[in-house]
Design an enzyme around this catalytic site. Structure first.
Site, PDB file in Angstrom:
ATOM      1  N   ALA A 145       0.846  -1.198   0.000  1.00 45.70           N
ATOM      2  CA  ALA A 145       0.000   0.000   0.000  1.00 45.70           C
ATOM      3  C   ALA A 145       0.880   1.246   0.000  1.00 45.70           C
ATOM      4  O   ALA A 145       1.220   1.789   1.055  1.00 45.70           O
ATOM      5  CB  ALA A 145      -0.931  -0.008   1.211  1.00 45.70           C
ATOM      6  N   THR A 147       0.643   3.618  -3.215  1.00 41.74           N
ATOM      7  CA  THR A 147      -0.016   4.598  -4.078  1.00 41.74           C
ATOM      8  C   THR A 147      -1.159   5.316  -3.374  1.00 41.74           C
ATOM      9  O   THR A 147      -1.937   4.713  -2.635  1.00 41.74           O
ATOM     10  CB  THR A 147      -0.559   3.900  -5.334  1.00 41.74           C
ATOM     11  OG1 THR A 147       0.533   3.270  -6.013  1.00 41.74           O
ATOM     12  CG2 THR A 147      -1.235   4.880  -6.264  1.00 41.74           C
ATOM     13  N   ALA A 151      -0.482  10.609  -5.347  1.00 41.34           N
ATOM     14  CA  ALA A 151       0.917  10.167  -5.319  1.00 41.34           C
ATOM     15  C   ALA A 151       0.990   8.749  -5.877  1.00 41.34           C
ATOM     16  O   ALA A 151       0.878   7.773  -5.148  1.00 41.34           O
ATOM     17  CB  ALA A 151       1.470  10.208  -3.898  1.00 41.34           C
ATOM     18  N   GLY A 152       1.169   8.670  -7.212  1.00 42.47           N
ATOM     19  CA  GLY A 152       1.313   7.375  -7.859  1.00 42.47           C
ATOM     20  C   GLY A 152       2.776   7.132  -8.169  1.00 42.47           C
ATOM     21  O   GLY A 152       3.542   6.681  -7.325  1.00 42.47           O
ATOM     22  N   SER A 153       3.193   7.462  -9.394  1.00 45.04           N
ATOM     23  CA  SER A 153       4.615   7.363  -9.725  1.00 45.04           C
ATOM     24  C   SER A 153       5.447   8.308  -8.874  1.00 45.04           C
ATOM     25  O   SER A 153       6.631   8.069  -8.634  1.00 45.04           O
ATOM     26  CB  SER A 153       4.823   7.676 -11.213  1.00 45.04           C
ATOM     27  OG  SER A 153       4.207   6.685 -12.027  1.00 45.04           O
ATOM     28  N   GLU A 263       9.771  -5.545  -8.990  1.00 44.90           N
ATOM     29  CA  GLU A 263       8.438  -5.421  -9.575  1.00 44.90           C
ATOM     30  C   GLU A 263       8.524  -5.186 -11.075  1.00 44.90           C
ATOM     31  O   GLU A 263       7.761  -5.772 -11.867  1.00 44.90           O
ATOM     32  CB  GLU A 263       7.679  -4.275  -8.906  1.00 44.90           C
ATOM     33  CG  GLU A 263       6.315  -4.017  -9.494  1.00 44.90           C
ATOM     34  CD  GLU A 263       5.527  -2.947  -8.736  1.00 44.90           C
ATOM     35  OE1 GLU A 263       4.485  -2.509  -9.267  1.00 44.90           O
ATOM     36  OE2 GLU A 263       5.946  -2.571  -7.625  1.00 44.90           O
ATOM     37  N   GLN A 357      -7.017  -6.658 -33.921  1.00 41.79           N
ATOM     38  CA  GLN A 357      -7.356  -6.233 -35.283  1.00 41.79           C
ATOM     39  C   GLN A 357      -7.491  -7.437 -36.212  1.00 41.79           C
ATOM     40  O   GLN A 357      -8.412  -7.494 -37.040  1.00 41.79           O
ATOM     41  CB  GLN A 357      -6.266  -5.281 -35.809  1.00 41.79           C
ATOM     42  CG  GLN A 357      -6.509  -4.758 -37.201  1.00 41.79           C
ATOM     43  CD  GLN A 357      -7.596  -3.697 -37.250  1.00 41.79           C
ATOM     44  OE1 GLN A 357      -8.022  -3.181 -36.223  1.00 41.79           O
ATOM     45  NE2 GLN A 357      -8.043  -3.365 -38.460  1.00 41.79           N
ATOM     46  N   GLY A 360     -10.730  -9.259 -36.096  1.00 43.51           N
ATOM     47  CA  GLY A 360     -11.902  -8.579 -36.628  1.00 43.51           C
ATOM     48  C   GLY A 360     -12.946  -8.328 -35.554  1.00 43.51           C
ATOM     49  O   GLY A 360     -12.628  -8.143 -34.380  1.00 43.51           O
ATOM     50  N   GLY A 384       3.479   0.418 -11.553  1.00 38.60           N
ATOM     51  CA  GLY A 384       4.899   0.120 -11.362  1.00 38.60           C
ATOM     52  C   GLY A 384       5.826   1.201 -11.895  1.00 38.60           C
ATOM     53  O   GLY A 384       7.049   1.017 -11.932  1.00 38.60           O
TER      54      GLY A 384
END
Length: 398
Positions: A145, A147, A151-153, A263, A357, A360, A384
């Site tokens: 815990a 993130t 405040a992520g990266s 990670e 793609q 289809g 990450g």
């Protein structure tokens, strides 16, 4: 240009798309990979669609993986592990990802390589003895815990705080996008312990049992990774004993950065496995789908597209194995690992979208493997360490 100018290779029964083994793969790692492959084929694939609908992985699955020795490959034999090193993480991640179920893969790897490793790397003997055996057996599911909504990266910007109060720490704050946090048992929580310190200074790590008073969890509804539980966590006056501090006080940021390396190697493995599986699914489809008077495989443009995707996936995979090998030798490989995290998920996006793609309209339908894989792959350029942040790390070292 006549795209059918060359005769198509013969249409043969579809076989698994298996990239060649890199030279660094030992016999021990091959045996482990084969065991994981059998487990996935026999005990994951028959049930994973049901897990996707339920939004969780049954706890007996973790216990079964513990019985087979899969959850202790980065932990000491003193606590029931096998301590096989970074290459084992790469192989394990790649083989789990070949299941084609990103939620299952992420939930397991968060447990084995992204959270519990903090205890192995910087826990006291008492902390290791208390928590690691149950983690390795799959009886305790672990989560990391760090993130937060803002405040992520940018880990240095986290705001959750822990204040010392006698023989306890009191934690207040919130966390966002935390895997294994809703149904899991143990949290490795990053909190600011010196509010006067700037940036990366003054952050500490704590081992927090998920059922403590004051912790709330809200399950989040995600775009992909449906069978892994992801939650927003709230901490209101959560009291943990003083010995819940993990590692040195105010040095948690550096522990987070160290474990990020592992990670990111795992993410390289995930991308390699998912790319190979997407290509495998697509080869099977284009060799059986009839259009324009024969199998799609007869169209040179289709063959060349798949060949190019396979080539790019192989290059990214080779880089990931190179970084894992450097890590296993104890060499400084921050640049190489950052390259892996920047490149491999971007290549995976190209692979899965290119494969969709070629499917289809069928590929756009819910319930098809390639549609699920496109959704599951999207997070890997973000989680990450976002691609842009990783490229900055590479640029610093040029």
């Amino acid at each position: 240009m006549n795209m059918q100018a060359r005769e198509a290779p013969p249409v043969s029964p579809a076989e698994p798309f298996r990239p060649a083994d890199p030279p660094c793969l030992t016999e021990e790692l091959r045996l482990m990979r084969d065991q994981v492959r059998r487990f996935v084929d026999q005990e994951v694939l028959p049930h994973a669609d049901a897990w996707e609908k339920e939004g969780k992985i049954p706890r007996p699955v973790f216990r079964r993986m513990g019985e087979l020795g899969f959850l202790g490959m980065r932990h000491s034999p003193d606590y029931g592990g096998t301590d096989m090193g970074p290459l084992a993480s790469m192989v394990f991640a790649e083989e789990l990802a070949r299941s084609g179920y990103g939620g299952f893969t992420s939930s397991v790897l968060v447990h084995t390589d992204m959270s519990a490793c903090h205890i192995t790397l910087r826990g006291t003997p008492e902390q290791k003895a208390k928590y690691l055996p149950a983690i390795i057996r799959g009886e305790t599911v672990c989560s990391i815990a760090v993130t937060e909504a803002d405040a992520g990266s940018d880990v240095a910007g986290l705001r959750t705080r822990a204040a010392r109060d006698g023989d306890h720490w009191v934690i207040n704050g919130s966390k966002m996008f935390i895997t294994n946090a809703f149904y899991g048992d143990l949290l490795i929580v990053a909190a600011r312990t010196d509010p006067g310190a700037k940036g990366s200074r003054g952050i500490s790590l704590f081992i927090v049992e998920r059922n403590l008073p004051g912790i709330t969890a809200t399950k989040l509804d995600k775009h992909g990774w449906l069978c892994s539980d992801t939650a927003e966590l709230g901490f209101v006056d959560v009291r943990v004993p003083a010995d819940a501090l993990l590692g040195e006080e105010n040095r948690g940021f550096y522990g987070i950065m160290e474990t990020f390396q592992n990670e990111r190697i795992c993410i390289g493995g995930i991308c390699a496995g998912e790319s190979a599986k997407a290509i495998e699914f697509t080869l099977d489809y284009v060799k059986t789908r009839q259009a324009f008077g024969g199998p799609l495989w007869n169209q040179q443009g289709v063959r060349l597209k798949l060949a190019l995707l396979a080539s790019k996936a192989a290059a990214a995979r080779q880089l990931a194995y190179h970084a894992a090998e450097l890590a296993s030798l104890g060499q400084d490989c921050i640049r190489e690992v950052s390259m892996v995290k920047a490149l491999a998920p971007e290549v995976l996006q190209e692979v899965v979208h290119g494969c969709l793609q070629l499917h289809g309209g069928t590929g756009y339908m819910r319930g098809t493997p390639i549609e699920r894989m496109v959704r599951d792959a999207r997070i890997l350029t973000i989680g990450g360490g976002a691609t842009e942040v990783m490229l900055e790390e590479v640029a610093k070292r040029m």
